[in-house]
Design a protein around this motif. Structure first.
Motif, mmCIF file in Angstrom:
data_model
loop_
_atom_site.group_PDB
_atom_site.id
_atom_site.type_symbol
_atom_site.label_atom_id
_atom_site.label_comp_id
_atom_site.label_asym_id
_atom_site.label_seq_id
_atom_site.Cartn_x
_atom_site.Cartn_y
_atom_site.Cartn_z
ATOM 1 N N ILE A 16 0.828 -1.215 0.000
ATOM 2 C CA ILE A 16 0.000 0.000 0.000
ATOM 3 C C ILE A 16 0.856 1.256 0.000
ATOM 4 N N ILE A 17 2.002 1.233 0.692
ATOM 5 C CA ILE A 17 2.777 2.465 0.876
ATOM 6 C C ILE A 17 4.054 2.521 0.036
ATOM 7 N N ALA A 18 4.388 1.447 -0.683
ATOM 8 C CA ALA A 18 5.618 1.455 -1.500
ATOM 9 C C ALA A 18 5.495 2.452 -2.648
ATOM 10 N N LYS A 19 6.548 3.232 -2.877
ATOM 11 C CA LYS A 19 6.589 4.215 -3.963
ATOM 12 C C LYS A 19 7.718 3.856 -4.925
ATOM 13 N N GLN A 20 7.572 4.294 -6.171
ATOM 14 C CA GLN A 20 8.586 3.985 -7.191
ATOM 15 C C GLN A 20 9.704 5.025 -7.186
ATOM 16 N N ASP A 21 10.927 4.546 -7.405
ATOM 17 C CA ASP A 21 12.050 5.470 -7.584
ATOM 18 C C ASP A 21 11.878 6.220 -8.903
ATOM 19 N N THR A 22 12.434 7.419 -8.962
ATOM 20 C CA THR A 22 12.412 8.199 -10.200
ATOM 21 C C THR A 22 13.852 8.499 -10.622
ATOM 22 N N CYS A 23 13.986 9.125 -11.784
ATOM 23 C CA CYS A 23 15.319 9.487 -12.252
ATOM 24 C C CYS A 23 15.922 10.618 -11.423
ATOM 25 N N MET A 24 15.075 11.290 -10.630
ATOM 26 C CA MET A 24 15.551 12.409 -9.819
ATOM 27 C C MET A 24 16.053 11.953 -8.447
ATOM 28 N N ARG A 25 15.359 10.938 -7.858
ATOM 29 C CA ARG A 25 15.757 10.508 -6.515
ATOM 30 C C ARG A 25 15.116 9.165 -6.180
ATOM 31 N N GLU A 26 15.677 8.529 -5.152
ATOM 32 C CA GLU A 26 15.098 7.282 -4.661
ATOM 33 C C GLU A 26 13.919 7.593 -3.734
ATOM 34 N N ALA A 27 12.903 6.747 -3.814
ATOM 35 C CA ALA A 27 11.734 6.933 -2.950
ATOM 36 C C ALA A 27 12.063 6.536 -1.509
ATOM 37 N N ILE A 28 11.354 7.127 -0.565
ATOM 38 C CA ILE A 28 11.493 6.732 0.842
ATOM 39 C C ILE A 28 10.916 5.335 0.989
ATOM 40 N N SER A 29 11.675 4.423 1.570
ATOM 41 C CA SER A 29 11.294 3.011 1.605
ATOM 42 C C SER A 29 10.118 2.764 2.554
ATOM 43 N N PRO A 30 9.360 1.675 2.344
ATOM 44 C CA PRO A 30 8.268 1.317 3.262
ATOM 45 C C PRO A 30 8.747 1.157 4.702
ATOM 46 N N HIS A 31 9.965 0.580 4.886
ATOM 47 C CA HIS A 31 10.499 0.417 6.244
ATOM 48 C C HIS A 31 10.677 1.771 6.931
ATOM 49 N N GLU A 32 11.235 2.736 6.221
ATOM 50 C CA GLU A 32 11.431 4.066 6.810
ATOM 51 C C GLU A 32 10.097 4.738 7.121
ATOM 52 N N ARG A 33 9.134 4.572 6.225
ATOM 53 C CA ARG A 33 7.805 5.168 6.433
ATOM 54 C C ARG A 33 7.118 4.560 7.652
ATOM 55 N N LEU A 34 7.150 3.229 7.743
ATOM 56 C CA LEU A 34 6.457 2.566 8.845
ATOM 57 C C LEU A 34 7.140 2.841 10.177
ATOM 58 N N SER A 35 8.469 2.760 10.226
ATOM 59 C CA SER A 35 9.174 2.974 11.492
ATOM 60 C C SER A 35 8.998 4.406 11.987
ATOM 61 N N ALA A 36 8.995 5.381 11.072
ATOM 62 C CA ALA A 36 8.783 6.780 11.471
ATOM 63 C C ALA A 36 7.363 6.977 12.010
ATOM 64 N N THR A 37 6.394 6.330 11.379
ATOM 65 C CA THR A 37 5.005 6.456 11.825
ATOM 66 C C THR A 37 4.806 5.829 13.198
ATOM 67 N N LEU A 38 5.358 4.639 13.410
ATOM 68 C CA LEU A 38 5.236 3.986 14.713
ATOM 69 C C LEU A 38 5.921 4.814 15.800
ATOM 70 N N ARG A 39 7.067 5.388 15.469
ATOM 71 C CA ARG A 39 7.765 6.228 16.441
ATOM 72 C C ARG A 39 6.911 7.448 16.805
ATOM 73 N N PHE A 40 6.241 8.023 15.819
ATOM 74 C CA PHE A 40 5.368 9.179 16.046
ATOM 75 C C PHE A 40 4.210 8.804 16.980
ATOM 76 N N LEU A 41 3.590 7.644 16.740
ATOM 77 C CA LEU A 41 2.448 7.216 17.551
ATOM 78 C C LEU A 41 2.872 6.853 18.971
ATOM 79 N N ILE A 42 4.009 6.215 19.096
ATOM 80 C CA ILE A 42 4.434 5.683 20.395
ATOM 81 C C ILE A 42 5.027 6.772 21.293
ATOM 82 N N THR A 43 5.810 7.685 20.724
ATOM 83 C CA THR A 43 6.463 8.709 21.544
ATOM 84 C C THR A 43 5.563 9.903 21.799
ATOM 85 N N GLY A 44 4.576 10.123 20.910
ATOM 86 C CA GLY A 44 3.721 11.289 21.078
ATOM 87 C C GLY A 44 4.416 12.591 20.726
ATOM 88 N N GLY A 45 5.522 12.494 20.002
ATOM 89 C CA GLY A 45 6.254 13.694 19.610
ATOM 90 C C GLY A 45 5.608 14.409 18.427
#
Length: 298
Positions: A16-45
């Motif tokens: 659902i959250i995987a994005k395609q790389d482009t010729c300009m830059r690499e997409a943010i990986s699903p692992h980075e997206r999920l770990s950042a989201t969980l950190r946001f929910l858990i820490t309340g920051g």
């Protein structure tokens, strides 16, 4: 959350959250997206706090976190399944009777005010009787500290009873479209009793919705005291679920500062993650010794 469980969750949300790389830059990986989201929910920051630990820009966080919360709910919504058959309702009722000795109970109902930073120009629309701005999370829980239904988004000015009446659950309850079991005789009773939901005094009394006697009435007789003890002991399950949710997801410990639409996505993601972790990691996520229990022998 141990690594194998995190990997299971990552596999579910990646399509659902995987994005395609482009010729300009690499997409943010699903692992980075999920770990950042969980950190946001858990820490309340804030987005800014998570930005430093994830090396993702604050602007990107603004759309990554709501999008990933939406994906978590889509991937895990089978863990928050509303009963649709008489057999499923009976399984919940049997668990309530076995665990909390309250017969013919189909769920504990309550609302939780979630503090928010109100949108610009909202005035007193979200201002509640407790003295802060909020939206209401209306939930129904089974006897095992798991949600079976949630509704989120109603402004905090409305009472719990008013919020309940706006839900699809209540509309289906009124029109008798929930496939509830027929009345039966609980063990030790001579009369058939209907199956009911239970809540606190804020809700209206109905034949399919029970609540405690008011304080003055409950002091009048021992039978009313016993009834109030039984119904309150079973009803507080939903309050315990809200407590576990706030203990594990610190996003609920301070006013949530984002749009109401995104708050709905964040709350739904936390609710399905709660059920997911209760199924996968019950002892690690919510240790049994930290939950309410009774010594039945004494």
């Amino acid at each position: 959350m141990p690594e194998p469980v995190y990997e299971d969750l990552l596999c579910l949300v990646t399509p659902i959250i995987a994005k395609q790389d482009t010729c300009m830059r690499e997409a943010i990986s699903p692992h980075e997206r999920l770990s950042a989201t969980l950190r946001f929910l858990i820490t309340g920051g804030t987005y800014k706090d998570v930005m430093y630990s994830s090396a993702i820009s604050r602007q990107s966080m603004g759309y990554i976190i709501p999008e990933t919360c939406d994906a978590i709910y889509s991937a895990l919504k089978t863990y928050l399944k509303f009963p649709s058959s008489e057999e499923e309702w009976l399984a919940i009722a049997e668990e309530f009777e076995r665990t909390w000795q309250f017969p013919n109970c189909l769920g504990a109902v309550d609302g939780k005010h979630l503090a928010i930073v109100p949108p610009a120009g909202a005035g007193s629309h979200f201002f509640n009787y407790k003295g802060y701005h909020s939206i209401v999370l209306m939930g129904i829980a089974n006897a095992n500290y798991e949600f079976i239904y949630v509704d989120i988004g109603t402004n905090g000015r409305i009472s719990d009873g008013g919020v309940l009446q706006k839900t699809t659950f209540f509309q289906r309850l009124n029109s008798k479209r929930l496939n509830l079991p027929s009345p039966r005789k609980p063990s030790g009773h001579s009369e058939e009793l209907p199956y009911v939901f239970i809540g606190d005094v804020a809700f209206a009394l109905r034949t399919d919705f029970m609540k405690p006697y008011p304080q003055r009435q409950s002091q009048a007789s021992s039978s009313k005291k016993i009834y109030n003890y039984r119904v309150c002991r079973a009803r507080r399950i939903i309050e315990n679920v809200f407590g576990i949710l706030a203990a594990r997801f610190h996003i609920f410990r301070s006013p949530i500062n984002t749009s109401v639409h995104n708050i709905n996505k964040i709350v739904l993601a936390c609710c399905v993650l709660h059920n997911f972790l209760r199924k996968k990691l019950r002892q690690a996520y919510s240790p049994h010794q930290h939950l309410h229990s009774e010594n039945h022998e004494n």
